[in-house]
Structure formats: structure tokens, C-alpha cells
Motif scaffolding. Structure first.
Motif, PDB file in Angstrom:
ATOM      1  N   LEU A 196      16.051  32.951 -20.429  1.00 41.38           N
ATOM      2  CA  LEU A 196      15.237  32.099 -19.558  1.00 41.38           C
ATOM      3  C   LEU A 196      16.011  31.710 -18.303  1.00 41.38           C
ATOM      4  CD1 LEU A 196      12.664  30.446 -19.077  1.00 41.38           C
ATOM      5  CD2 LEU A 196      13.743  28.546 -20.258  1.00 41.38           C
ATOM      6  N   ILE A 197      17.263  31.262 -18.488  1.00 46.05           N
ATOM      7  CA  ILE A 197      18.039  30.815 -17.327  1.00 46.05           C
ATOM      8  C   ILE A 197      18.314  31.974 -16.374  1.00 46.05           C
ATOM      9  CG2 ILE A 197      20.275  29.900 -16.593  1.00 46.05           C
ATOM     10  CD1 ILE A 197      20.212  28.047 -18.897  1.00 46.05           C
ATOM     11  N   THR A 198      18.700  33.129 -16.936  1.00 43.12           N
ATOM     12  CA  THR A 198      18.972  34.275 -16.063  1.00 43.12           C
ATOM     13  C   THR A 198      17.712  34.677 -15.304  1.00 43.12           C
ATOM     14  OG1 THR A 198      20.403  35.016 -17.841  1.00 43.12           O
ATOM     15  CG2 THR A 198      20.109  36.511 -16.005  1.00 43.12           C
ATOM     16  N   PHE A 199      16.610  34.742 -16.023  1.00 45.55           N
ATOM     17  CA  PHE A 199      15.349  35.125 -15.398  1.00 45.55           C
ATOM     18  C   PHE A 199      14.985  34.159 -14.274  1.00 45.55           C
ATOM     19  CE2 PHE A 199      10.967  36.513 -15.138  1.00 45.55           C
ATOM     20  CZ  PHE A 199      11.024  37.825 -15.557  1.00 45.55           C
ATOM     21  N   LEU A 200      15.170  32.861 -14.559  1.00 52.31           N
ATOM     22  CA  LEU A 200      14.852  31.828 -13.575  1.00 52.31           C
ATOM     23  C   LEU A 200      15.740  31.975 -12.342  1.00 52.31           C
ATOM     24  CD1 LEU A 200      13.036  29.339 -13.256  1.00 52.31           C
ATOM     25  CD2 LEU A 200      14.918  27.954 -14.091  1.00 52.31           C
ATOM     26  N   LEU A 201      17.051  32.159 -12.582  1.00 51.16           N
ATOM     27  CA  LEU A 201      17.987  32.307 -11.464  1.00 51.16           C
ATOM     28  C   LEU A 201      17.601  33.478 -10.584  1.00 51.16           C
ATOM     29  CD1 LEU A 201      21.504  31.681 -13.008  1.00 51.16           C
ATOM     30  CD2 LEU A 201      20.356  30.371 -11.235  1.00 51.16           C
ATOM     31  N   LEU A 202      17.308  34.620 -11.237  1.00 46.70           N
ATOM     32  CA  LEU A 202      16.984  35.809 -10.462  1.00 46.70           C
ATOM     33  C   LEU A 202      15.637  35.644  -9.763  1.00 46.70           C
ATOM     34  CD1 LEU A 202      18.254  38.465 -12.992  1.00 46.70           C
ATOM     35  CD2 LEU A 202      19.331  37.730 -10.880  1.00 46.70           C
ATOM     36  N   TYR A 203      14.782  34.791 -10.326  1.00 48.89           N
ATOM     37  CA  TYR A 203      13.464  34.555  -9.740  1.00 48.89           C
ATOM     38  C   TYR A 203      13.560  33.687  -8.483  1.00 48.89           C
ATOM     39  CZ  TYR A 203       8.559  33.066  -9.458  1.00 48.89           C
ATOM     40  OH  TYR A 203       7.288  32.812  -9.037  1.00 48.89           O
ATOM     41  N   VAL A 204      14.398  32.648  -8.545  1.00 49.65           N
ATOM     42  CA  VAL A 204      14.447  31.715  -7.413  1.00 49.65           C
ATOM     43  C   VAL A 204      15.432  32.132  -6.330  1.00 49.65           C
ATOM     44  CG1 VAL A 204      13.745  29.717  -8.766  1.00 49.65           C
ATOM     45  CG2 VAL A 204      16.158  30.214  -8.503  1.00 49.65           C
ATOM     46  N   LEU A 205      16.348  33.059  -6.627  1.00 47.73           N
ATOM     47  CA  LEU A 205      17.357  33.398  -5.631  1.00 47.73           C
ATOM     48  C   LEU A 205      16.737  34.099  -4.424  1.00 47.73           C
ATOM     49  CD1 LEU A 205      20.436  34.380  -7.733  1.00 47.73           C
ATOM     50  CD2 LEU A 205      19.981  32.312  -6.425  1.00 47.73           C
ATOM     51  N   PRO A 206      17.378  33.931  -3.277  1.00 41.27           N
ATOM     52  CA  PRO A 206      16.767  34.406  -2.038  1.00 41.27           C
ATOM     53  C   PRO A 206      16.716  35.931  -1.884  1.00 41.27           C
ATOM     54  CG  PRO A 206      18.934  33.497  -1.626  1.00 41.27           C
ATOM     55  CD  PRO A 206      18.609  33.169  -3.038  1.00 41.27           C
ATOM     56  N   ALA A 207      17.398  36.697  -2.741  1.00 40.34           N
ATOM     57  CA  ALA A 207      17.368  38.148  -2.551  1.00 40.34           C
ATOM     58  C   ALA A 207      16.025  38.700  -3.013  1.00 40.34           C
ATOM     59  CB  ALA A 207      18.504  38.793  -3.337  1.00 40.34           C
ATOM     60  N   ASP A 208      15.423  39.559  -2.202  1.00 36.36           N
ATOM     61  CA  ASP A 208      14.111  40.100  -2.549  1.00 36.36           C
ATOM     62  C   ASP A 208      14.255  41.552  -2.995  1.00 36.36           C
ATOM     63  OD1 ASP A 208      11.551  40.823  -2.857  1.00 36.36           O
ATOM     64  OD2 ASP A 208      10.903  40.376  -0.803  1.00 36.36           O
ATOM     65  N   PRO A 209      14.029  41.831  -4.275  1.00 37.92           N
ATOM     66  CA  PRO A 209      14.198  43.202  -4.765  1.00 37.92           C
ATOM     67  C   PRO A 209      13.222  44.169  -4.103  1.00 37.92           C
ATOM     68  CG  PRO A 209      13.193  41.823  -6.460  1.00 37.92           C
ATOM     69  CD  PRO A 209      13.638  40.916  -5.359  1.00 37.92           C
ATOM     70  N   VAL A 210      12.029  43.676  -3.750  1.00 37.90           N
ATOM     71  CA  VAL A 210      11.018  44.568  -3.187  1.00 37.90           C
ATOM     72  C   VAL A 210      11.514  45.163  -1.866  1.00 37.90           C
ATOM     73  CG1 VAL A 210       8.661  44.730  -2.376  1.00 37.90           C
ATOM     74  CG2 VAL A 210       9.197  43.301  -4.345  1.00 37.90           C
TER      75      VAL A 210
END
Lengths: 294, 306
Positions: free
Chosen positions: B21-35
Motif C-alpha cells: 500500500l505504501i509503495t503504491f501510494l508513494l509511486l502514485y503521488v510522486l511527480p514523475a509521470d510514467p505515461v
């Protein structure tokens, strides 16, 4: 930090005289003093500006210069004086060491103190959180955070603090539960002392030896983590010199110009070693239960 | 014992859930955009939106996380954004290399660390003890990448005894395993030293000496089997420490394990791979700690599992 009660808990005069008999600790303390002095006096000692790309700093083929009379530690791939960069790099290491570790210590102490004193669901939540943090591959997490943010000195310090507070929290938690159960705390409460007063005037001073020991050992962990992040290119960004990013920048030359890797490498080891030696000696001196065990 | 194990296993699953959950959340809110990474710089806004929709990244956080967990339950860790391969397959293909390195690293840590610890205990307080303990301090103060580069410089560049990096033969394994072995040895040396000192103080050791047995025989045949047990119990914890530092060694030595996989994924913001490696590493850490706790009462019967 300069609390009168610390004096009664640990007697600084006794601590220092016992530390002085501990040869590795004296060596560690001298190294720390030396590096701090070098960092503060860097502008006066450094023979060149750390980011000055000198015309005569490269060989005719454009390779870094080996150490000689003019460039004490040689030059790097851009013709900058390595000795000057090492001196300024000490500032980076120390600033991160102190800031990141101070922050980690603060978070760890607050979490451990709160969980240990209040118990119940507060402790359950906080301690499960530290269990969770223990299961994280810490370096991976730090690299990930640092890589995705645009790393600056302060972001790097913050990332390191977020990864490094857990150990302190666990130790402080264990000690706080033990202290909070003692009679003098119950007596204070009966006398009408408020929670804040009990926590900060009565429990915290007893935790000071632990905080000092973990604070010292933690600087070494922090210095190593900063160096590792900078080596991977996600820590302190060039041109700001850091011992880790000097190695990062110059690693392509490491076969032909090994001094560019091993001089900053030795500096990192020396600083981390110094804090480990002093921290370990402090633990012997401040924590009577540990004395004579190791 | 069974009840303890069951409870610990449930706890472990909860911890792993928390890590995910924490990793997913971190990667979700971080400013880097995978798209942006996938689409490239020149992509039109429509393409970007299309890719976002295809990957389900336009969904709210809880939906995305729910889908991920649902997949995990079915053994599906998602697909790499850039390589289009199954993350589970990628991790599975890289895991043997990491496990091999772990085996080599822990073996060399034990060999180097235990010998240092035994020697230091036998010569307690004399100069070999002081030199060895100072060495153990240096090994815990040295960053992995510096020692890795030093080993490469001495044994691969100068002496040419071993290849400069890569994977495949035993010779490739020696330098990375030895690097980790040297770095981890200080920790084992200190534990072995204090454990051996405790054992050498006991009455049965004095009896063995009084019986006329040689010093080396007493230390190795009578002292070692007893002193080594508490140290062995720590291997579980060491697995966690190993997993924590795998990224650096694997990158420096070009070792194709999950650490290198993670490092490449981080640089490309390939989130499913980062998630996958984080979870697998967390699994190893949790299992290692569990192993250490479960082994403890077998090694020291005074310890009771609660």
C-alpha cells in the motif's frame, strides 16, 4: 540538548575522561575535528575554487592529471582540482550527516516516546508502522524517492531521514516503556505534573544517553547513505561536490585515474569510521549494562 | 509452536500488504509521470491520454490499488510499462542470479567473519584482537560501492584474475560475493567474538583443558559448536540486510539480478517493476526475520516463543 538533568544522568566530566582513555575513540574524535575544520576552513585552505575548470588541469590528451606538486590529489575529468573538491565535499557530507540524522533522530525519538509512554492503541499503531518500515528494502525506497523527486541537498536529507528513523524509534520505545513504569513517574503524576512535563522534563533526560549514542552512530549511517545515493546519481547533484558524486562523475576514468575514485572513497570511510568509533565508545561509557560485553 | 507460526504468518501477510500500500501510494503521488516516459517527448496530448486510459492510470487510487491486489492474489504482478513483459516472469528470470549471489555472499561473510571472531576471542585483549576489531569497524564503515570498485580495480583491472563484471561462470561470482563477504564479515566477527568469549568462560571448557586437550582442539571442537549457534540464528536477519543493499552491488558488477532490474526500472519510472521488486525484497526480509525468530528457541531453549 543542553539540559541540566543530562549532567546528573551522565556526568560529562566523567564521560570525557573515560572516553580519553579509549584510544580508538580519541582517534575518531580527532578525525571528526579535522574534517569539521577542513569543511569550515575550506575557502581558506582550498588552493583553487572547487568548480574552476582549469586549462592546465587536463593533460594534452584531455585526461585528468595525476597528483603532483600543484594539484595535491590530481584533477578530475573536467580539470578541476580534486583536493579542493574533497574539501568542499566535506561540507556536503557533514551538512547531510547533521541535518538528515538530526531529523531522523527527532522523528524516531518522538515516535518511540509517544508509543512508549501512552501505550494502548497509540503504541499499537506506531509500532506496527515501525515493523512495516523494517520490512522495507530501505535503500531501494531511498533510491526510488530520490530518483523521482528532483534531488536537492534538502530532499536528499529528507529522504535519508524518512528511511533512517526506525531503529531509533524502536530503541527509544523500549526504554520509554521501562522508564514510564518506574515509581518516580507515578509519583510525578500523583503530584499533578502534566503529560508534557513528565515526557520532556522527566523521561527525556533519562533517554539522553541513548539519544547521544544513536545520534553519533546514525551520522555514520547517514554519511554512507548519502554517498551511495550520490554515487548512483540520485543524491546530491553536481556541480555541488559531494564525496559520493565525485566518484559518480569520475567512475568512467577509474581504470586510468583510480585516485579519482579512491581518494573520495577513503574520505567517506574515514568519516563513517570516526563516527562509529566515537559512538561505540560512547555506548560503552554511557550505558552501564553494555560495559565490558563487547 | 503451530499457533505462534500461524500468528506470525498472518502478521507477515499484513506487513507485506502495508508495504504494498505504501509503495503504491508513494509511486502514485510522486511527480514523475510514467505515461510521459512511455509516450516519449513528441507525443500528442491525445496519445498520452490514450495510453493513460489503456494502463488504467486515469482511475482513482483505490481502484488502481484494488486491481493490483486482485492481480497479486492471482499471481499477476502486472506488466512492465516499457518492456510489455509480465513482471512476475521478469522477476522470476532475475531471481536465480540474486539468490546465487546471496548464497555466495553469506557463505563468504560466514567464513571471513567467523574466523575473525574466533581469532579475536582466542587472543582477547592482545594485538590480534585489537587489529581484528578495528578491521571489523572499518568494514561496517565502508560503503558497498567503494569496496566494489576497489575489488574490481585490484583483482580485475590490475591482476586480471577475475572478469570485470557479468554473469555466467564461477569466476564472475567471486568478486561480488567476496565484496559482500568482506563488508558483512565485521558484523559476524563481533557476534562470534562475544559468543566465543562467553563459551570459553564456561566450566566444561575448563574441564576439557584440565583433561589435557590442546588449546586449538578445545576451541574448535568444544567451543565452536556452542559459540556458533547464536551467530547462525542471525543469518535470517542478514538475508534482510542483503536484500536491502542489492541494488548497488548488482549495478556495479553488472550482475543480472533483481537489484539491477529495479535500478533500471527506477530510471525509466517503470512502476510495475519497481512494485514487484519492492514486494519480493520485502518478502525476503520478512521471511528472514521470521526464520531468525523461529530458529531462536531451537538454539537457546531458554527462549520461549510467545
Amino acid at each position: 540538548m543542553a539540559n541540566g538533568s543530562v549532567v546528573s544522568a551522565a556526568r560529562p566530566a566523567g564521560v570525557i575522561s573515560r572516553l580519553a582513555k579509549h584510544k580508538p575513540a580519541v582517534f575518531g574524535a580527532l578525525v571528526i575535528l579535522g574534517i569539521v575544520a577542513a569543511a569550515i576552513l575550506a575557502p581558506m585552505i582550498a588552493p583553487f575554487a572547487p568548480d574552476d575548470q582549469m586549462f592546465d588541469g587536463l593533460t594534452l590528451e584531455g585526461a585528468p592529471m595525476p597528483p603532483d606538486g600543484k594539484f595535491l590529489m590530481g584533477t578530475d575529468l573536467l580539470g578541476r582540482d580534486l583536493f579542493s573538491r574533497i574539501l568542499y565535499g566535506a561540507r556536503t557530507s557533514l551538512v547531510i550527516g547533521v541535518v538528515a540524522n538530526g531529523l531522523a533522530l527527532l522523528i524516531g525519538t518522538l515516535v518511540g516516546l509517544t508509543a512508549g509512554y501512552f501505550g494502548g492503541w497509540i503504541s499499537a499503531v506506531l509500532m506496527r508502522l515501525t515493523d512495516l518500515m523494517m520490512a522495507f528494502p530501505a535503500l531501494l525506497l531511498a533510491i526510488c524517492l530520490a530518483a523521482i523527486f528532483q534531488p536537492s541537498l534538502w530532499i536528499v536529507a529528507l529522504v535519508i531521514a524518512l528511511v533512517n528513523w526506525v531503529q531509533t524509534a524502536r530503541v527509544i520505545y523500549a526504554e520509554t516503556t521501562a522508564i514510564a513504569a518506574r515509581d518516580f513517574i507515578a509519583a510525578e503524576r500523583t503530584l499533578g505534573a502534566g503529560t508534557g512535563r513528565i515526557l520532556f522534563r522527566h523521561i527525556l533526560p533519562h533517554l539522553m544517553p541513548t539519544i547521544i549514542v544513536w545520534g553519533t552512530l546514525g551520522i555514520s549511517t547517514t554519511v554512507l547513505l548519502e554517498a551511495t545515493l550520490s554515487f548512483l546519481g540520485v543524491g546530491v547533484q553536481p556541480p555541488t561536490p559531494s564525496w559520493g558524486n565525485i566518484i559518480f562523475e569520475n567512475q568512467t576514468y577509474f581504470q586510468s585515474a583510480p585516485w579519482l575514485v579512491f581518494i573520495p572513497g577513503a574520505a567517506i570511510i574515514l568519516l563513517a569510521l570516526a563516527f562509529n568509533l566515537v559512538g561505540d565508545a560512547l555506548r560503552d561509557v554511557l550505558d552501564p549494562t553494555q560495559r565490558g560485553r563487547a | 509452536m503451530a499457533a505462534y507460526l500461524a500468528r506470525r504468518l498472518v502478521q507477515s501477510v499484513l506487513i507485506l500488504l502495508g508495504v504494498s500500500l505504501i509503495t503504491f501510494l508513494l509511486l502514485y503521488v510522486l511527480p514523475a509521470d510514467p505515461v510521459r516516459q512511455i509516450a516519449g517527448r513528441s507525443a500528442t496530448p491525445e496519445t498520452v491520454e490514450n495510453i493513460r486510459r489503456q494502463l488504467g492510470l486515469d482511475q482513482p487510487f483505490l481502484v488502481q490499488y484494488g486491481r493490483y491486489l486482485w492481480g497479486l492474489l492471482h499471481g499477476d504482478m502486472g506488466r512492465s510499462y516499457l518492456q510489455k513483459t509480465e513482471v512476475a516472469a521478469l522477476v522470476a528470470s532475475r531471481l536465480p542470479a540474486t539468490l546465487l549471489l546471496m548464497l555466495g555472499a553469506i557463505l563468504s561473510e560466514l567464513v571471513i567473519g567467523l574466523s575473525m571472531g574466533i581469532a579475536a576471542a582466542v587472543w582477547r585483549g592482545k594485538w590480534p584482537d585489537q587489529v581484528l576489531m578495528m578491521t571489523s569497524f572499518i568494514t561496517v564503515s565502508a560503503p558497498q560501492f567503494v569496496v566494489s570498485l576497489l575489488m574490481l580495480y585490484v583483482f580485475a583491472v590490475q591482476l586480471r584474475w577475475f572478469p570485470i563484471g557479468g554473469y555466467g561462470t564461477f569466476a564472475h561470482l567471486v568478486l561480488p560475493a567476496l565484496t559482500l563477504g568482506i563488508l558483512g564479515s565485521g558484523w559476524y566477527a563481533r557476534m562470534m567474538r562475544s559468543s566465543m568469549i562467553d563459551v570459553l568462560r564456561t566450566d566444561f571448557i575448563r574441564t576439557a583443558r584440565a583433561k589435557g586437550l590442546s588449546r586449538s582442539r578445545v576451541v574448535l571442537r568444544h567451543g565452536l559448536p556452542n559459540a556458533i549457534l547464536p551467530v547462525i540464528a542471525m543469518i535470517g536477519i542478514d538475508i534482510g540486510i542483503f536484500m536491502g543493499g542489492i541494488v548497488v552491488v548488482e549495478s556495479v558488477f553488472g550482475w543480472p539480478g533483481i537489484g539491477q532490474l529495479a535500478w533500471q526500472a527506477i530510471q525509466r519510472v517503470d512502476i510495475p517493476i519497481i512494485m514487484g521488486v519492492t514486494l519480493v525484497s520485502a518478502c525476503a526480509i520478512v521471511l528472514g526475520n521470521l526464520l531468525a525468530d523461529v530458529l531462536a528457541p531451537f538454539i537457546d531453549p531458554r527462549i520461549k516463543l510467545r
